[in-house]
Design a protein around this motif. Structure first.
Motif, mmCIF file in Angstrom:
data_model
loop_
_atom_site.group_PDB
_atom_site.id
_atom_site.type_symbol
_atom_site.label_atom_id
_atom_site.label_comp_id
_atom_site.label_asym_id
_atom_site.label_seq_id
_atom_site.Cartn_x
_atom_site.Cartn_y
_atom_site.Cartn_z
ATOM 1 N N PHE A 188 1.070 -1.047 0.120
ATOM 2 C CA PHE A 188 -0.140 -0.036 0.374
ATOM 3 C C PHE A 188 0.564 1.597 -0.537
ATOM 4 N N ARG A 189 1.043 1.607 -1.533
ATOM 5 C CA ARG A 189 1.684 2.994 -1.597
ATOM 6 C C ARG A 189 1.377 4.141 -2.002
ATOM 7 N N LYS A 190 1.621 5.725 -2.313
ATOM 8 C CA LYS A 190 1.907 6.001 -3.674
ATOM 9 C C LYS A 190 2.087 6.009 -4.311
ATOM 10 N N VAL A 191 3.749 5.515 -4.607
ATOM 11 C CA VAL A 191 3.805 5.285 -5.959
ATOM 12 C C VAL A 191 2.706 4.617 -7.099
ATOM 13 N N GLY A 217 7.152 4.460 6.172
ATOM 14 C CA GLY A 217 7.854 6.151 6.145
ATOM 15 C C GLY A 217 7.024 7.235 5.022
ATOM 16 N N GLU A 218 6.978 6.379 3.577
ATOM 17 C CA GLU A 218 5.981 7.264 2.466
ATOM 18 C C GLU A 218 4.911 7.617 2.809
ATOM 19 N N ASP A 224 -0.832 12.044 8.450
ATOM 20 C CA ASP A 224 -0.981 13.425 9.296
ATOM 21 C C ASP A 224 -1.410 14.466 8.331
ATOM 22 N N CYS A 225 -2.886 13.508 7.381
ATOM 23 C CA CYS A 225 -3.838 14.048 6.592
ATOM 24 C C CYS A 225 -5.096 14.277 7.836
ATOM 25 N N GLU A 226 -5.405 15.532 6.998
ATOM 26 C CA GLU A 226 -6.562 16.228 8.075
ATOM 27 C C GLU A 226 -7.663 15.640 8.432
ATOM 28 N N PRO A 227 -7.968 14.324 7.347
ATOM 29 C CA PRO A 227 -8.886 13.306 7.992
ATOM 30 C C PRO A 227 -8.675 12.504 8.764
#
Length: 298
Positions: A188-191, A217-218, A224-227
């Protein structure tokens, strides 16, 4: 023996109970595997992820830990209450001691790996056995898969799965497999766009979708996101707990059976994570919808 595998319905424990939504991952625990797995089981984890490969796992120590725990808790916990999953690894994932000879054909490699797994874990049936990744070609992947099918059809494996797979190979495997995969385990990663396409395929076909690396870490921006921060504040929990809860509720709202691998070595965090999963509210709210939009799980 009649096969215990089923590609229909939702996979369950040998006891018939639902599989846990959080799984203890044992990767990269050389020298600390046994105490960490024992701690996880003592804390309340009831699913263990390992692999026959010695590159990232120590399956024999995982087996020792499970056996020690069950022997010490014979009145309250049984083998049927613990979901145990392992993986066949290709030669590039192996280090000594090898479970097979490098000159073996694919079928022999798979058979020997499964035998080593059952011996390492001291079990007579494996709940789910994965290909750790597709091989270099579709034919190679199917050869390994067909070998696993033959073991599953004889009752040695209850469910089959595949790891680290992209959507194109997953579609072709699903189309051509006799015993369909019941599980997919991916990073599960953004990339990789949080694996939206594979997630969608699992939802569409009723596969259990397992994700690992959630707290890498990625992914710090997700913590830290707002929701996530808002959900943590409103429920007086940590951001880690909030992220777990949002992921599970978001998945359930989309008809996806999601499991999350957690490899923490901290007993404090083990307890926190189990508590978060046990207190999940099933109804999504604005925070879940915002988070879904953020990662693209529409």
């Amino acid at each position: 023996m009649e096969s215990t595998i089923s590609s229909r319905g939702t996979p369950v424990l040998l006891s018939g109970s639902p599989i846990p939504r959080i799984i203890y991952g044992t990767a990269r625990r050389e020298g600390k595997t046994l105490p960490n797995v024992l701690a996880a089981l003592d804390t309340g984890y009831r699913a263990i992820d390992t692999a026959t490969s010695r590159r990232f796992h120590h399956e024999a120590e995982d087996g020792q830990a499970i056996t020690q725990y069950l022997d010490a808790n014979t009145m309250s916990v049984h083998r049927d209450d613990i979901f145990i999953q392992s993986k066949y690894a290709t030669p590039t994932d192996q280090t000594n001691p090898w479970p097979y000879d490098i000159m073996d054909d694919t079928r022999s490699r798979v058979f020997k790996s499964v035998l080593r797994c059952a011996s390492n874990l001291d079990i007579d049936v494996i709940d789910v056995y994965f290909l750790s990744a597709p091989t270099g070609s579709l034919d190679g992947t199917l050869n390994a898969w067909h070998a696993l099918e033959s073991i599953a059809n004889r009752g040695g494996i209850r469910y089959l799965g595949i790891c680290n797979v992209r959507i194109a190979r997953l579609r072709k495997l699903y189309e051509q497999a006799q015993v369909k995969p019941s599980f997919v385990q991916n990073w599960f990663r953004k990339v990789n766009g949080y694996d939206r396409e594979v997630m969608g395929f699992c939802r569409e076909h009723g596969l259990v979708y397992q994700i690992f690396g959630v707290f890498d870490g990625e992914n710090i921006d997700l913590l830290d996101c707002e929701p996530v921060q808002r959900h943590a504040r409103s429920n007086s929990i940590t951001n880690h707990q909030a992220l777990l809860q949002i992921l599970l509720v978001m998945a359930a709202a989309r008809g996806l059976h999601l499991c999350i691998l957690d490899g923490t070595t901290s007993t404090y965090h083990m307890g926190d994570n189990l508590k978060a999963v046990s207190q999940v509210e099933e109804t999504p709210d604005a925070e879940h919808r915002e988070f879904s939009d953020l990662i693209g799980w529409t």
